[in-house]
Design a protein around this motif. Structure first.
Motif, PDB file in Angstrom:
ATOM      1  N   VAL A  96       5.764  18.375  -7.188  1.00 15.35           N
ATOM      2  CA  VAL A  96       4.672  18.224  -7.827  1.00 15.35           C
ATOM      3  C   VAL A  96       3.650  18.938  -8.341  1.00 15.35           C
ATOM      4  O   VAL A  96       3.242  19.447  -8.977  1.00 15.35           O
ATOM      5  N   LEU A  97       3.660  19.799  -7.065  1.00  9.96           N
ATOM      6  CA  LEU A  97       2.662  21.694  -7.066  1.00  9.96           C
ATOM      7  C   LEU A  97       3.426  22.363  -7.732  1.00  9.96           C
ATOM      8  O   LEU A  97       2.952  22.731  -8.570  1.00  9.96           O
ATOM      9  N   HIS A  98       4.826  22.438  -7.773  1.00  8.80           N
ATOM     10  CA  HIS A  98       5.546  23.075  -8.774  1.00  8.80           C
ATOM     11  C   HIS A  98       5.081  22.535 -10.051  1.00  8.80           C
ATOM     12  O   HIS A  98       5.143  23.367 -10.951  1.00  8.80           O
ATOM     13  N   PHE A  99       4.884  21.342 -10.328  1.00  4.47           N
ATOM     14  CA  PHE A  99       4.916  21.113 -11.919  1.00  4.47           C
ATOM     15  C   PHE A  99       3.986  21.117 -12.031  1.00  4.47           C
ATOM     16  O   PHE A  99       3.784  21.778 -13.398  1.00  4.47           O
ATOM     17  N   PHE A 100       3.008  20.937 -11.744  1.00  3.07           N
ATOM     18  CA  PHE A 100       1.365  21.585 -12.039  1.00  3.07           C
ATOM     19  C   PHE A 100       1.040  22.820 -11.533  1.00  3.07           C
ATOM     20  O   PHE A 100       0.879  23.080 -12.758  1.00  3.07           O
ATOM     21  N   ILE A 101       1.940  23.584 -11.523  1.00  2.00           N
ATOM     22  CA  ILE A 101       1.537  24.743 -11.631  1.00  2.00           C
ATOM     23  C   ILE A 101       2.312  25.769 -12.635  1.00  2.00           C
ATOM     24  O   ILE A 101       1.468  26.112 -13.807  1.00  2.00           O
ATOM     25  N   THR A 102       3.097  25.372 -13.439  1.00  2.00           N
ATOM     26  CA  THR A 102       3.583  25.196 -14.040  1.00  2.00           C
ATOM     27  C   THR A 102       2.748  24.995 -15.298  1.00  2.00           C
ATOM     28  O   THR A 102       3.005  25.587 -16.300  1.00  2.00           O
ATOM     29  N   ALA A 103       2.609  23.243 -15.367  1.00  5.85           N
ATOM     30  CA  ALA A 103       2.273  23.095 -16.425  1.00  5.85           C
ATOM     31  C   ALA A 103       0.220  23.792 -16.293  1.00  5.85           C
ATOM     32  O   ALA A 103      -0.154  23.378 -17.484  1.00  5.85           O
ATOM     33  N   SER A 104      -0.350  24.111 -15.316  1.00  7.30           N
ATOM     34  CA  SER A 104      -1.395  24.591 -15.475  1.00  7.30           C
ATOM     35  C   SER A 104      -1.379  25.852 -16.407  1.00  7.30           C
ATOM     36  O   SER A 104      -1.877  26.188 -16.856  1.00  7.30           O
ATOM     37  N   VAL A 105      -0.403  26.763 -16.542  1.00 12.06           N
ATOM     38  CA  VAL A 105      -0.085  28.422 -16.074  1.00 12.06           C
ATOM     39  C   VAL A 105       0.557  28.484 -18.029  1.00 12.06           C
ATOM     40  O   VAL A 105      -0.803  28.974 -18.924  1.00 12.06           O
TER      41      VAL A 105
ATOM     42  N   PHE B 221      -7.190  23.010 -22.987  1.00 15.92           N
ATOM     43  CA  PHE B 221      -8.743  23.647 -22.598  1.00 15.92           C
ATOM     44  C   PHE B 221      -8.409  22.420 -21.653  1.00 15.92           C
ATOM     45  O   PHE B 221      -9.144  22.542 -19.869  1.00 15.92           O
ATOM     46  N   ALA B 222      -8.987  21.105 -21.605  1.00 16.87           N
ATOM     47  CA  ALA B 222      -9.374  19.725 -21.328  1.00 16.87           C
ATOM     48  C   ALA B 222      -7.497  19.508 -19.992  1.00 16.87           C
ATOM     49  O   ALA B 222      -7.634  19.563 -18.890  1.00 16.87           O
ATOM     50  N   LEU B 223      -6.393  19.733 -20.451  1.00 11.21           N
ATOM     51  CA  LEU B 223      -4.851  20.088 -19.919  1.00 11.21           C
ATOM     52  C   LEU B 223      -4.947  20.590 -19.278  1.00 11.21           C
ATOM     53  O   LEU B 223      -4.606  21.135 -17.825  1.00 11.21           O
ATOM     54  N   GLY B 224      -6.326  21.961 -18.784  1.00 12.72           N
ATOM     55  CA  GLY B 224      -5.508  23.493 -17.994  1.00 12.72           C
ATOM     56  C   GLY B 224      -6.442  22.960 -16.637  1.00 12.72           C
ATOM     57  O   GLY B 224      -5.942  23.270 -15.714  1.00 12.72           O
ATOM     58  N   VAL B 225      -7.625  22.178 -17.084  1.00 11.94           N
ATOM     59  CA  VAL B 225      -8.714  21.771 -15.805  1.00 11.94           C
ATOM     60  C   VAL B 225      -8.084  21.405 -14.983  1.00 11.94           C
ATOM     61  O   VAL B 225      -8.093  20.862 -13.767  1.00 11.94           O
ATOM     62  N   LEU B 226      -7.502  19.971 -15.840  1.00 11.83           N
ATOM     63  CA  LEU B 226      -6.461  18.659 -14.978  1.00 11.83           C
ATOM     64  C   LEU B 226      -5.378  19.315 -14.135  1.00 11.83           C
ATOM     65  O   LEU B 226      -5.313  18.509 -13.060  1.00 11.83           O
ATOM     66  N   SER B 227      -4.689  20.140 -14.857  1.00 16.23           N
ATOM     67  CA  SER B 227      -3.641  20.167 -14.126  1.00 16.23           C
ATOM     68  C   SER B 227      -4.171  21.746 -12.711  1.00 16.23           C
ATOM     69  O   SER B 227      -3.307  21.729 -12.154  1.00 16.23           O
ATOM     70  N   THR B 228      -4.496  22.580 -13.290  1.00 13.85           N
ATOM     71  CA  THR B 228      -5.573  23.045 -11.991  1.00 13.85           C
ATOM     72  C   THR B 228      -5.579  22.227 -11.127  1.00 13.85           C
ATOM     73  O   THR B 228      -5.577  22.421 -10.047  1.00 13.85           O
TER      74      THR B 228
ATOM     75  N   GLY C 252     -13.094  14.006 -16.720  1.00 10.21           N
ATOM     76  CA  GLY C 252     -13.093  13.311 -17.720  1.00 10.21           C
ATOM     77  C   GLY C 252     -13.976  12.208 -18.716  1.00 10.21           C
ATOM     78  O   GLY C 252     -13.884  12.311 -19.839  1.00 10.21           O
ATOM     79  N   SER C 253     -14.200  11.237 -18.010  1.00 12.16           N
ATOM     80  CA  SER C 253     -15.100  10.014 -18.431  1.00 12.16           C
ATOM     81  C   SER C 253     -16.226  11.035 -18.385  1.00 12.16           C
ATOM     82  O   SER C 253     -17.341  11.159 -19.873  1.00 12.16           O
ATOM     83  N   GLU C 254     -17.817  12.237 -18.032  1.00 11.70           N
ATOM     84  CA  GLU C 254     -18.156  12.628 -18.480  1.00 11.70           C
ATOM     85  C   GLU C 254     -18.299  13.989 -20.079  1.00 11.70           C
ATOM     86  O   GLU C 254     -18.920  13.949 -20.475  1.00 11.70           O
ATOM     87  N   ALA C 255     -16.820  14.300 -19.383  1.00 11.63           N
ATOM     88  CA  ALA C 255     -16.386  15.063 -21.017  1.00 11.63           C
ATOM     89  C   ALA C 255     -16.655  14.182 -22.271  1.00 11.63           C
ATOM     90  O   ALA C 255     -17.340  14.268 -23.353  1.00 11.63           O
ATOM     91  N   ARG C 256     -16.440  13.202 -21.996  1.00 10.80           N
ATOM     92  CA  ARG C 256     -15.719  11.853 -23.075  1.00 10.80           C
ATOM     93  C   ARG C 256     -17.593  11.472 -23.643  1.00 10.80           C
ATOM     94  O   ARG C 256     -17.800  11.286 -24.810  1.00 10.80           O
ATOM     95  N   ARG C 257     -18.262  11.505 -22.214  1.00 11.43           N
ATOM     96  CA  ARG C 257     -19.608  11.092 -22.673  1.00 11.43           C
ATOM     97  C   ARG C 257     -20.195  12.574 -23.450  1.00 11.43           C
ATOM     98  O   ARG C 257     -20.459  11.699 -24.353  1.00 11.43           O
ATOM     99  N   ILE C 258     -20.331  13.162 -23.076  1.00 12.47           N
ATOM    100  CA  ILE C 258     -20.929  13.986 -23.302  1.00 12.47           C
ATOM    101  C   ILE C 258     -20.697  14.609 -25.063  1.00 12.47           C
ATOM    102  O   ILE C 258     -21.788  14.758 -25.148  1.00 12.47           O
ATOM    103  N   ARG C 259     -18.905  14.846 -25.036  1.00 13.84           N
ATOM    104  CA  ARG C 259     -18.589  14.497 -26.312  1.00 13.84           C
ATOM    105  C   ARG C 259     -19.290  13.096 -27.489  1.00 13.84           C
ATOM    106  O   ARG C 259     -19.774  13.487 -28.706  1.00 13.84           O
TER     107      ARG C 259
END
Length: 211
Positions: A65-74, A121-128, A160-167
């Motif tokens: 799982v760690l390798h998956f998220f590292i690859t996705a984040s990068v 950018f949002a997917l990068g934050v969640l992947s990190t 996620g929720s705050e990004a949706r609310r602020i948007r």
């Protein structure tokens, strides 16, 4: 005399419209630069952590799982950085060096690219955050990893929720944004130039110059 005054008035209005569009161009460039800088930081942080961390031989599932998220984040963060680079460099060049009407075309096109860049950018934050979640189960004891997981999952939900609310708070509906379409009727040649930009055909004024 009236014809000359009319041309002067058209030129002044057109110049002021271009100045307003230039403010939009600077706004997009500053926003994209901020997003690209943060994505580059997250990509570098993730890649450095992957190289520096010594993973224990056990806990194969958590390491997967760690390798998956590292690859996705990068990957996602690098896509975001690359898109920001392409849009800001080529878009600004098109606006400043293109034909008449290039400023409107470039600014509108940069506005269309915002959704994809901000999504990356949002997917990068969640992947990190996912990397930290998986690393907690690889490197920590189970009791501590559970506490860390609660904090990380809460952070993911709040992002996620705050990004949706602020948007939703600052979102401008399609019918309420400032439009510059009325300036297209000032000079009919502007609309011809915009069609030329989209189709890539020869200049519509070539025949007029030849005459």
């Amino acid at each position: 005399m009236l014809a000359a005054d009319k041309l002067l008035l058209q030129s002044e209005v057109k110049q002021r419209a271009i100045n307003l569009r230039e403010r939009e161009l600077k706004l997009f460039n500053s926003n994209f630069s901020a997003v690209g800088s943060q994505s580059a930081i997250m990509a570098g942080f993730t890649l450095t952590s992957f190289v520096e961390i010594d993973l224990p031989p056990e806990r194969a599932f958590a390491k997967g799982v760690l390798h998956f998220f590292i690859t996705a984040s990068v990957c996602v963060n690098f896509i975001c950085v690359a898109m920001v680079m392409f849009v800001t460099v080529w878009g600004s060049g098109k606006a400043l060096r293109g034909l008449d009407g290039s400023m409107d075309y470039a600014v509108d096109s940069m506005n269309d690219e915002r959704t994809f860049i901000f999504t990356c950018f949002a997917l990068g934050v969640l992947s990190t955050l996912g990397c930290m979640f998986a690393a907690a189960w690889v490197l920590m004891e189970e009791s501590i990893a559970m506490c860390a997981s609660v904090f990380l999952l809460t952070t993911m939900y709040m992002v996620g929720s705050e990004a949706r609310r602020i948007r939703n708070r600052f979102y401008v509906p399609p019918g309420e944004e400032v439009s510059f379409n009325e300036f297209k009727r000032i000079d009919p040649a502007d609309e011809i130039a915009r069609k030329t930009l989209r189709t890539g055909s020869a200049s519509p004024f070539k025949g007029l110059r030849d005459e």
